[in-house]
Write a protein that holds these residues in place. Structure first.
Motif, PDB file in Angstrom:
ATOM      1  N   PRO A   6       0.680  -1.078   0.092  1.00 21.23           N
ATOM      2  CA  PRO A   6      -0.002   0.038  -0.088  1.00 21.23           C
ATOM      3  C   PRO A   6       0.673   1.315   0.133  1.00 21.23           C
ATOM      4  O   PRO A   6       1.712   1.269   0.873  1.00 21.23           O
ATOM      5  CB  PRO A   6      -0.838   0.020   1.328  1.00 21.23           C
ATOM      6  N   GLY A   7       0.450   2.190  -0.737  1.00 17.38           N
ATOM      7  CA  GLY A   7       1.223   3.569  -0.636  1.00 17.38           C
ATOM      8  C   GLY A   7       2.074   3.572  -1.489  1.00 17.38           C
ATOM      9  O   GLY A   7       3.151   4.547  -1.918  1.00 17.38           O
ATOM     10  N   ASP A   8       2.685   2.354  -2.336  1.00 19.17           N
ATOM     11  CA  ASP A   8       3.738   2.411  -3.368  1.00 19.17           C
ATOM     12  C   ASP A   8       3.664   3.597  -4.278  1.00 19.17           C
ATOM     13  O   ASP A   8       2.398   3.731  -4.921  1.00 19.17           O
ATOM     14  CB  ASP A   8       3.880   1.028  -4.109  1.00 19.17           C
ATOM     15  N   VAL A   9       4.612   4.070  -4.689  1.00 17.06           N
ATOM     16  CA  VAL A   9       4.639   5.043  -5.803  1.00 17.06           C
ATOM     17  C   VAL A   9       6.049   4.931  -6.681  1.00 17.06           C
ATOM     18  O   VAL A   9       7.049   4.910  -5.870  1.00 17.06           O
ATOM     19  CB  VAL A   9       4.683   6.597  -5.388  1.00 17.06           C
ATOM     20  N   THR A  10       6.024   4.462  -7.716  1.00 24.50           N
ATOM     21  CA  THR A  10       7.103   4.420  -8.565  1.00 24.50           C
ATOM     22  C   THR A  10       7.377   5.312  -9.544  1.00 24.50           C
ATOM     23  O   THR A  10       6.422   5.680 -10.388  1.00 24.50           O
ATOM     24  CB  THR A  10       7.228   3.100  -9.160  1.00 24.50           C
ATOM     25  N   SER A  11       8.291   6.118  -9.317  1.00 20.41           N
ATOM     26  CA  SER A  11       8.602   7.573 -10.185  1.00 20.41           C
ATOM     27  C   SER A  11       9.891   7.506 -10.845  1.00 20.41           C
ATOM     28  O   SER A  11      10.752   7.182  -9.952  1.00 20.41           O
ATOM     29  CB  SER A  11       8.327   8.609  -9.282  1.00 20.41           C
ATOM     30  N   SER A  12       9.733   7.743 -11.980  1.00 17.08           N
ATOM     31  CA  SER A  12      11.324   7.960 -12.583  1.00 17.08           C
ATOM     32  C   SER A  12      11.486   9.202 -12.333  1.00 17.08           C
ATOM     33  O   SER A  12      10.698  10.336 -12.010  1.00 17.08           O
ATOM     34  CB  SER A  12      11.243   7.876 -14.169  1.00 17.08           C
ATOM     35  N   ALA A  13      12.771   9.773 -12.161  1.00 20.76           N
ATOM     36  CA  ALA A  13      12.968  11.276 -11.996  1.00 20.76           C
ATOM     37  C   ALA A  13      12.319  12.260 -13.101  1.00 20.76           C
ATOM     38  O   ALA A  13      11.553  12.766 -12.557  1.00 20.76           O
ATOM     39  CB  ALA A  13      14.506  11.551 -11.711  1.00 20.76           C
ATOM     40  N   VAL A  14      13.228  12.270 -14.189  1.00 20.80           N
ATOM     41  CA  VAL A  14      12.667  13.240 -15.117  1.00 20.80           C
ATOM     42  C   VAL A  14      13.125  12.576 -16.437  1.00 20.80           C
ATOM     43  O   VAL A  14      13.669  11.532 -16.303  1.00 20.80           O
ATOM     44  CB  VAL A  14      13.528  14.437 -14.954  1.00 20.80           C
ATOM     45  N   ALA A  15      12.368  12.975 -17.370  1.00 20.99           N
ATOM     46  CA  ALA A  15      12.642  12.258 -18.810  1.00 20.99           C
ATOM     47  C   ALA A  15      14.271  12.322 -18.967  1.00 20.99           C
ATOM     48  O   ALA A  15      14.811  13.631 -18.585  1.00 20.99           O
ATOM     49  CB  ALA A  15      11.949  12.959 -19.670  1.00 20.99           C
ATOM     50  N   GLY A  16      14.957  11.395 -19.742  1.00 25.57           N
ATOM     51  CA  GLY A  16      16.326  11.607 -19.846  1.00 25.57           C
ATOM     52  C   GLY A  16      17.007  10.911 -18.712  1.00 25.57           C
ATOM     53  O   GLY A  16      16.660  10.147 -18.104  1.00 25.57           O
ATOM     54  N   HIS A  17      18.135  11.275 -18.320  1.00 23.88           N
ATOM     55  CA  HIS A  17      19.320  10.737 -17.582  1.00 23.88           C
ATOM     56  C   HIS A  17      18.326  10.976 -16.107  1.00 23.88           C
ATOM     57  O   HIS A  17      18.051  11.869 -15.554  1.00 23.88           O
ATOM     58  CB  HIS A  17      20.576  11.547 -17.225  1.00 23.88           C
ATOM     59  N   PRO A  18      18.222   9.843 -15.417  1.00 25.21           N
ATOM     60  CA  PRO A  18      17.414   9.762 -13.826  1.00 25.21           C
ATOM     61  C   PRO A  18      18.071  10.680 -12.802  1.00 25.21           C
ATOM     62  O   PRO A  18      17.560  10.923 -11.938  1.00 25.21           O
ATOM     63  CB  PRO A  18      17.703   8.279 -13.588  1.00 25.21           C
ATOM     64  N   LEU A  19      19.493  10.958 -13.033  1.00 30.46           N
ATOM     65  CA  LEU A  19      20.140  11.811 -12.159  1.00 30.46           C
ATOM     66  C   LEU A  19      20.145  13.288 -12.493  1.00 30.46           C
ATOM     67  O   LEU A  19      20.638  14.375 -11.815  1.00 30.46           O
ATOM     68  CB  LEU A  19      21.623  11.308 -11.652  1.00 30.46           C
ATOM     69  N   ALA A  20      19.629  13.747 -13.760  1.00 36.63           N
ATOM     70  CA  ALA A  20      19.678  15.173 -13.976  1.00 36.63           C
ATOM     71  C   ALA A  20      18.789  15.942 -13.495  1.00 36.63           C
ATOM     72  O   ALA A  20      17.453  15.811 -13.229  1.00 36.63           O
ATOM     73  CB  ALA A  20      19.476  15.349 -15.564  1.00 36.63           C
ATOM     74  N   PRO A  21      19.366  16.991 -12.653  1.00 39.17           N
ATOM     75  CA  PRO A  21      18.445  18.021 -11.654  1.00 39.17           C
ATOM     76  C   PRO A  21      17.678  18.866 -12.948  1.00 39.17           C
ATOM     77  O   PRO A  21      18.427  19.415 -13.715  1.00 39.17           O
ATOM     78  CB  PRO A  21      19.316  18.812 -10.745  1.00 39.17           C
ATOM     79  N   VAL A  22      16.382  19.292 -12.424  1.00 39.05           N
ATOM     80  CA  VAL A  22      15.706  20.432 -13.369  1.00 39.05           C
ATOM     81  C   VAL A  22      16.021  21.542 -12.547  1.00 39.05           C
ATOM     82  O   VAL A  22      15.689  21.628 -11.374  1.00 39.05           O
ATOM     83  CB  VAL A  22      14.451  19.604 -13.250  1.00 39.05           C
ATOM     84  N   PRO A  23      16.260  22.681 -13.215  1.00 40.65           N
ATOM     85  CA  PRO A  23      16.227  23.933 -12.390  1.00 40.65           C
ATOM     86  C   PRO A  23      14.867  24.616 -11.977  1.00 40.65           C
ATOM     87  O   PRO A  23      13.922  24.530 -12.854  1.00 40.65           O
ATOM     88  CB  PRO A  23      16.887  24.796 -13.555  1.00 40.65           C
ATOM     89  N   TYR A  24      14.888  24.955 -10.945  1.00 43.74           N
ATOM     90  CA  TYR A  24      13.748  25.705 -10.354  1.00 43.74           C
ATOM     91  C   TYR A  24      14.108  26.821  -9.467  1.00 43.74           C
ATOM     92  O   TYR A  24      15.312  27.027  -9.128  1.00 43.74           O
ATOM     93  CB  TYR A  24      13.177  24.536  -9.158  1.00 43.74           C
ATOM     94  N   VAL A  25      13.053  27.910  -9.486  1.00 41.55           N
ATOM     95  CA  VAL A  25      13.841  28.891  -8.830  1.00 41.55           C
ATOM     96  C   VAL A  25      12.948  29.504  -7.568  1.00 41.55           C
ATOM     97  O   VAL A  25      11.777  28.754  -7.305  1.00 41.55           O
ATOM     98  CB  VAL A  25      13.430  30.338  -9.893  1.00 41.55           C
ATOM     99  N   VAL A  26      13.770  29.974  -6.642  1.00 40.80           N
ATOM    100  CA  VAL A  26      13.138  29.995  -5.227  1.00 40.80           C
ATOM    101  C   VAL A  26      12.181  31.424  -5.402  1.00 40.80           C
ATOM    102  O   VAL A  26      12.442  32.402  -5.724  1.00 40.80           O
ATOM    103  CB  VAL A  26      14.247  30.513  -4.276  1.00 40.80           C
TER     104      VAL A  26
END
Ligand SMILES: Cc1cc2nc3c(=O)[nH]c(=O)nc-3n(C[C@H](O)[C@H](O)[C@H](O)COP(=O)(O)OP(=O)(O)OC[C@H]3O[C@@H](n4cnc5c(N)ncnc54)[C@H](O)[C@@H]3O)c2cc1C
Ligand code: FES
Length: 288
Positions: A6-26
């Motif tokens: 119960p509660g499982d969520v399988t998520s890939s990070a982002v399209a492309g390389h799984p360790l590539a960070p996506v830029p966010y602004v504060v």
């Protein structure tokens, strides 16, 4: 691979390389306590990470400093991300020093969250110690949105001292609701504190729930989670119905590097939220 539950969520990070960070602004920075800050982040461009589930975490990357695992502490309206960070070391200090307009890298969401939907029809006991409340807050929002689907809801929130209570005003608002019961306690306080004093476990005997139909979510320091789970078991709550959120040093967050190993599990892949019945033997060992 971990078995589904119960509660499982399988998520890939982002399209492309799984360790590539996506830029966010504060977008906004709110001071919660002297060492704790809540950041509101928005995608810098069209690319964004997938929607999260309560209890999941993201890896936040401060350029030229490094990366840290930080739980999602709020809902994500319009793709916003809410994270509450306590200064512990290098990366968390850099995160709490960010100001609006700064950019951070985000990858995630990762991990298995709280089994909120699977707990419908049951009484809920939600116990937070210190910075344990932020990872529980999205679960509480989901419960509040579907309040009629749950039995009794008992929240116990504790901190070392009154100045360490996060989201204090919001919790005061919850205390005014008639469809929940909220107990707030601190380990130690001065004469200006009129509330309860004592660790969260001291509030368990007074909590109102039917043990055989109760699910518990616990988040906080490891010793607090262990003692709280024991106190709930003493009140006949099943160890299978007690869920706790584990913390270990993270690197990859996707089950590759082994940094977060805890007994036979990887906390990033098999947790962070895990059943107490699985963790109990490990929590009783001195070093795992
Ligand atoms: C699933 C998960 C969710 C988390 N959610 C949050 C959150 O919402 N808010 C928040 O402020 N922090 C959270 N943390 C903890 C946070 O990731 C660590 O405090 C952070 O990585 C420390 O990095 P640093 O560079 O600031 O400190 P460092 O300079 O790397 O370390 C400072 C000290 O903290 C210890 N440490 C580092 N990481 C951890 C860890 N994960 N557990 C215990 N000790 C550690 C180090 O061994 C060292 O003693 C979470 C951790 C995990 C695993
Ligand atoms: S952080 Fe790499 S396996 Fe969990």
């Amino acid at each position: 691979m971990a078995a589904s539950r119960p509660g499982d969520v399988t998520s890939s990070a982002v399209a492309g390389h799984p360790l590539a960070p996506v830029p966010y602004v504060v977008r906004a920075v709110a001071t919660e306590t002297p060492d704790t800050t809540t950041l509101t982040l928005e995608p810098r461009a069209t690319k964004r990470i997938p929607r999260s589930r309560p209890g999941q975490f993201n890896m936040l990357y401060v350029f030229a400093v490094g990366e840290a695992a930080i739980s999602i502490s709020g809902g994500n309206p319009d793709g916003q991300l809410i994270h509450t960070v306590r200064t512990t070391g290098k990366v968390t200090s850099a995160l709490t020093r960010l100001t609006p307009g700064d950019t951070v890298g985000v990858r995630g969401p990762y991990g298995h969250g709280w089994p909120v939907a699977d707990s419908k029809g049951r009484d809920l006991v939600i116990v937070a110690g210190g910075l344990g409340l932020p990872p529980l807050r999205p679960a509480l929002y989901e419960v509040f949105r579907n309040r009629e689907s749950y039995g009794r809801v008992e929240i116990i929130d504790g901190a070392r001292s009154p100045k360490d209570l996060v989201f204090y005003d919001e919790v005061q608002g919850w205390r005014r609701r008639t469809d929940l019961r909220v107990q707030v306690t601190v380990d130690a306080a001065g004469k200006d504190w009129y509330g309860d004093v004592g660790v969260v476990t001291t509030r368990i005997p007074d909590a109102r729930f039917e043990p055989e139909r109760t699910t518990a979510f616990i988040c906080g320091p490891e010793i607090m989670m262990k003692l709280t789970a024991q106190a709930l078991v003493a009140r006949k709550v099943s160890p299978d119905a007690i869920w706790i959120s584990m913390e270990r040093n993270m690197k990859c967050a996707i089950g590759f590097c082994g940094h977060c190993q805890y007994g036979p599990s990887f906390v990033c892949r098999d947790g962070p939220v895990m059943r107490y019945s699985t963790l109990e033997p490990l929590l009783n060992l001195k070093e795992v």
